[in-house]
Design a protein around this motif. Structure first.
Motif, PDB file in Angstrom:
ATOM      1  N   GLY A   1     -21.562 -11.202 114.292  1.00  0.00           N
ATOM      2  CA  GLY A   1     -21.141  -9.973 113.640  1.00  0.00           C
ATOM      3  C   GLY A   1     -20.760  -8.905 114.638  1.00  0.00           C
ATOM      4  N   SER A   2     -20.431  -7.720 114.121  1.00  0.00           N
ATOM      5  CA  SER A   2     -19.900  -6.655 114.976  1.00  0.00           C
ATOM      6  C   SER A   2     -20.906  -5.560 115.294  1.00  0.00           C
ATOM      7  N   ALA A   3     -22.165  -5.732 114.923  1.00  0.00           N
ATOM      8  CA  ALA A   3     -23.186  -4.723 115.221  1.00  0.00           C
ATOM      9  C   ALA A   3     -23.585  -4.847 116.691  1.00  0.00           C
ATOM     10  N   THR A   4     -22.966  -4.054 117.540  1.00  0.00           N
ATOM     11  CA  THR A   4     -23.164  -4.153 118.988  1.00  0.00           C
ATOM     12  C   THR A   4     -24.639  -4.081 119.358  1.00  0.00           C
ATOM     13  N   ASN A   5     -25.084  -5.033 120.158  1.00  0.00           N
ATOM     14  CA  ASN A   5     -26.461  -5.183 120.635  1.00  0.00           C
ATOM     15  C   ASN A   5     -27.395  -5.750 119.574  1.00  0.00           C
ATOM     16  N   TYR A   6     -26.913  -5.870 118.357  1.00  0.00           N
ATOM     17  CA  TYR A   6     -27.768  -6.353 117.276  1.00  0.00           C
ATOM     18  C   TYR A   6     -27.050  -7.408 116.445  1.00  0.00           C
ATOM     19  N   ASN A   7     -26.302  -8.279 117.084  1.00  0.00           N
ATOM     20  CA  ASN A   7     -25.513  -9.266 116.342  1.00  0.00           C
ATOM     21  C   ASN A   7     -25.852 -10.706 116.731  1.00  0.00           C
ATOM     22  N   TYR A   8     -27.136 -10.935 117.054  1.00  0.00           N
ATOM     23  CA  TYR A   8     -27.608 -12.283 117.345  1.00  0.00           C
ATOM     24  C   TYR A   8     -28.482 -12.828 116.207  1.00  0.00           C
ATOM     25  N   GLY A   9     -28.537 -12.106 115.112  1.00  0.00           N
ATOM     26  CA  GLY A   9     -29.288 -12.576 113.957  1.00  0.00           C
ATOM     27  C   GLY A   9     -30.762 -12.260 113.972  1.00  0.00           C
ATOM     28  N   GLU A  10     -31.217 -11.435 114.923  1.00  0.00           N
ATOM     29  CA  GLU A  10     -32.654 -11.213 115.027  1.00  0.00           C
ATOM     30  C   GLU A  10     -33.141  -9.991 114.243  1.00  0.00           C
ATOM     31  N   THR A  11     -32.201  -9.286 113.605  1.00  0.00           N
ATOM     32  CA  THR A  11     -32.630  -8.306 112.603  1.00  0.00           C
ATOM     33  C   THR A  11     -33.346  -9.029 111.473  1.00  0.00           C
TER      34      THR A  11
ATOM     35  N   MET B   1     -41.183  -7.508 116.735  1.00  0.00           N
ATOM     36  CA  MET B   1     -41.572  -6.399 115.864  1.00  0.00           C
ATOM     37  C   MET B   1     -41.459  -5.038 116.544  1.00  0.00           C
ATOM     38  N   ASP B   2     -40.822  -4.981 117.704  1.00  0.00           N
ATOM     39  CA  ASP B   2     -40.411  -3.716 118.301  1.00  0.00           C
ATOM     40  C   ASP B   2     -38.969  -3.453 117.857  1.00  0.00           C
ATOM     41  N   TYR B   3     -38.312  -2.442 118.427  1.00  0.00           N
ATOM     42  CA  TYR B   3     -36.933  -2.116 118.056  1.00  0.00           C
ATOM     43  C   TYR B   3     -35.948  -2.398 119.198  1.00  0.00           C
ATOM     44  N   SER B   4     -36.242  -3.351 120.034  1.00  0.00           N
ATOM     45  CA  SER B   4     -35.405  -3.644 121.192  1.00  0.00           C
ATOM     46  C   SER B   4     -34.073  -4.267 120.781  1.00  0.00           C
ATOM     47  N   TYR B   5     -33.157  -4.394 121.751  1.00  0.00           N
ATOM     48  CA  TYR B   5     -31.915  -5.119 121.521  1.00  0.00           C
ATOM     49  C   TYR B   5     -32.243  -6.575 121.177  1.00  0.00           C
ATOM     50  N   ASP B   6     -31.347  -7.220 120.451  1.00  0.00           N
ATOM     51  CA  ASP B   6     -31.550  -8.625 120.113  1.00  0.00           C
ATOM     52  C   ASP B   6     -31.736  -9.490 121.362  1.00  0.00           C
ATOM     53  N   THR B   7     -30.982  -9.188 122.417  1.00  0.00           N
ATOM     54  CA  THR B   7     -31.070  -9.989 123.633  1.00  0.00           C
ATOM     55  C   THR B   7     -32.389  -9.780 124.378  1.00  0.00           C
ATOM     56  N   CYS B   8     -33.134  -8.755 124.014  1.00  0.00           N
ATOM     57  CA  CYS B   8     -34.428  -8.467 124.648  1.00  0.00           C
ATOM     58  C   CYS B   8     -35.567  -9.209 123.946  1.00  0.00           C
ATOM     59  N   TYR B   9     -35.359  -9.539 122.693  1.00  0.00           N
ATOM     60  CA  TYR B   9     -36.394 -10.213 121.916  1.00  0.00           C
ATOM     61  C   TYR B   9     -36.624 -11.641 122.393  1.00  0.00           C
ATOM     62  N   THR B  10     -37.897 -12.035 122.478  1.00  0.00           N
ATOM     63  CA  THR B  10     -38.210 -13.421 122.832  1.00  0.00           C
ATOM     64  C   THR B  10     -39.406 -14.004 122.100  1.00  0.00           C
ATOM     65  N   GLN B  11     -40.238 -13.178 121.411  1.00  0.00           N
ATOM     66  CA  GLN B  11     -41.473 -13.792 120.929  1.00  0.00           C
ATOM     67  C   GLN B  11     -42.207 -13.078 119.801  1.00  0.00           C
ATOM     68  N   PHE B  12     -42.937 -13.898 119.045  1.00  0.00           N
ATOM     69  CA  PHE B  12     -44.128 -13.496 118.314  1.00  0.00           C
ATOM     70  C   PHE B  12     -45.310 -13.963 119.161  1.00  0.00           C
ATOM     71  N   THR B  13     -46.439 -13.268 119.063  1.00  0.00           N
ATOM     72  CA  THR B  13     -47.620 -13.658 119.821  1.00  0.00           C
ATOM     73  C   THR B  13     -48.503 -14.591 118.988  1.00  0.00           C
ATOM     74  N   PRO B  14     -49.445 -15.281 119.624  1.00  0.00           N
ATOM     75  CA  PRO B  14     -50.398 -16.086 118.847  1.00  0.00           C
ATOM     76  C   PRO B  14     -51.153 -15.254 117.804  1.00  0.00           C
ATOM     77  N   GLY B  15     -51.504 -14.025 118.159  1.00  0.00           N
ATOM     78  CA  GLY B  15     -52.193 -13.171 117.198  1.00  0.00           C
ATOM     79  C   GLY B  15     -51.325 -12.840 115.993  1.00  0.00           C
ATOM     80  N   GLN B  16     -50.067 -12.587 116.220  1.00  0.00           N
ATOM     81  CA  GLN B  16     -49.152 -12.342 115.103  1.00  0.00           C
ATOM     82  C   GLN B  16     -48.999 -13.594 114.249  1.00  0.00           C
TER      83      GLN B  16
END
Length: 312
Positions: A216-226, A284-299
């Motif tokens: 999609g065209s949502a710059t920084n947020y178009n990798y589907g991780e929203t 569950m933070d508000y980072s760029y999609d490319t910054c996201y990498t994980q849920f934790t074991p606790g989550q």
């Protein structure tokens, strides 16, 4: 919630629907710039939660209510265990979640996405909830399959107007089914919490800015991780910055406290005096999609408990 650029809109309304039942992981699409902020996209009584932007991004949950939710969840888990509905100690609830995609186009067809893009979004959900983006990421045990896609032509629904009405009219499946409404509004996404399902099941699910799907065209947020972030709320996760610099924070012990949401991907950010750097790579933070990498074991454990309590 992340705010998006607005533009004027026509309000002609055509109510039609065309259902397409697709096989799991089927589908790709083009997308336009984000559109105007809807008037009714924040529904406090429904447990709304949104990713990105400014203003209230979850319904207001006071400290007292947060404590009440935890107590209610514990009671439900205890009662279900007594009836033999429980997850063995040390294990996680494992479920294959049916996903219903509701594409809300306007009367001119804007807001559509292709089947390939929908397939790619389901693949992202399976990758992120499967812990496949980092060696330190948890495999939550949840998988997703496409149960169906329905396309509607309705300009107001496309703009997320009359959101409670259109969701009640279009939602499919039971409490275990994830409904995703693809709309064009001033946010990236809004979600309901599992503990709100019983009082308002007709609107349960997540609303996602259609331009945030892969490609999609949502710059920084178009990798589907929203969709990953919003689904995290749907499973019962708070933001990692819930409660700010407090020991309770998001009710998850292995997500360090942070005072506020993250923008971009600021490595080494440390906004609290409590131990640990801000979890900027957490979904569950508000980072760029490319910054996201994980849920934790606790989550992962929290999602398992919430699923067992409210959706199993």
């Amino acid at each position: 919630m992340r705010s998006l650029i607005t533009r004027p809109r026509m309000l002609a309304v055509i109510v039609t629907g065309a259902a397409l039942t697709l096989t799991p992981l089927g589908g790709q699409a083009t997308a336009n710039r984000p559109a105007g902020q809807p008037s009714d996209c924040y529904v406090p009584s429904a447990g709304a939660a949104a990713k990105g932007g400014h203003g209230a991004d979850t319904r207001d949950i006071t400290v007292a209510e947060q404590k009440a939710i935890e107590a209610k969840t514990a009671d439900l888990l205890k009662a279900k265990a007594a009836r033999g509905i429980a997850v063995p100690k040390g294990a996680l609830a494992a479920a294959s979640v049916p996903v219903y995609i509701n594409v809300m186009r306007d009367s001119a067809g804007n807001g559509d996405v292709t089947d390939t893009q929908i397939s790619q979004q389901i693949a992202v959900l399976n990758k992120t909830f499967g812990g496949q983006e980092s060696s330190s990421a948890a495999n939550t045990g949840f998988t997703f399959y496409l149960a169906g896609t329905t396309r509607y032509n309705n300009t107001q629904w496309h703009q997320d107007k009359q959101s409670s009405t259109y969701r009640k009219q279009t939602r499919k499946g039971g409490k275990n089914a994830l409904n995703i409404w693809l709309v064009d509004f001033g946010y990236l996404g809004i979600a309901t919490f599992p503990w709100d399902y019983a009082r308002n099941p007709g609107i349960d699910g997540i609303r996602v800015q259609y331009t945030s799907l892969p490609g999609g065209s949502a710059t920084n947020y178009n990798y589907g991780e929203t969709a990953t972030h919003e689904a995290g709320h749907w499973f019962g996760l708070y933001h990692t910055f819930q409660g700010g610099c407090t020991s309770t924070n998001d009710e998850v012990a292995d997500t360090p406290a942070q005072s506020s949401s993250t923008s971009g991907c600021p490595e080494g950010r440390d906004s609290c005096s409590l131990p640990g750097l801000d979890p900027i790579h957490n979904y569950m933070d508000y980072s760029y999609d490319t910054c996201y990498t994980q849920f934790t074991p606790g989550q992962s454990t929290r999602m398992s408990n919430m699923w067992t309590a409210y959706r199993a």
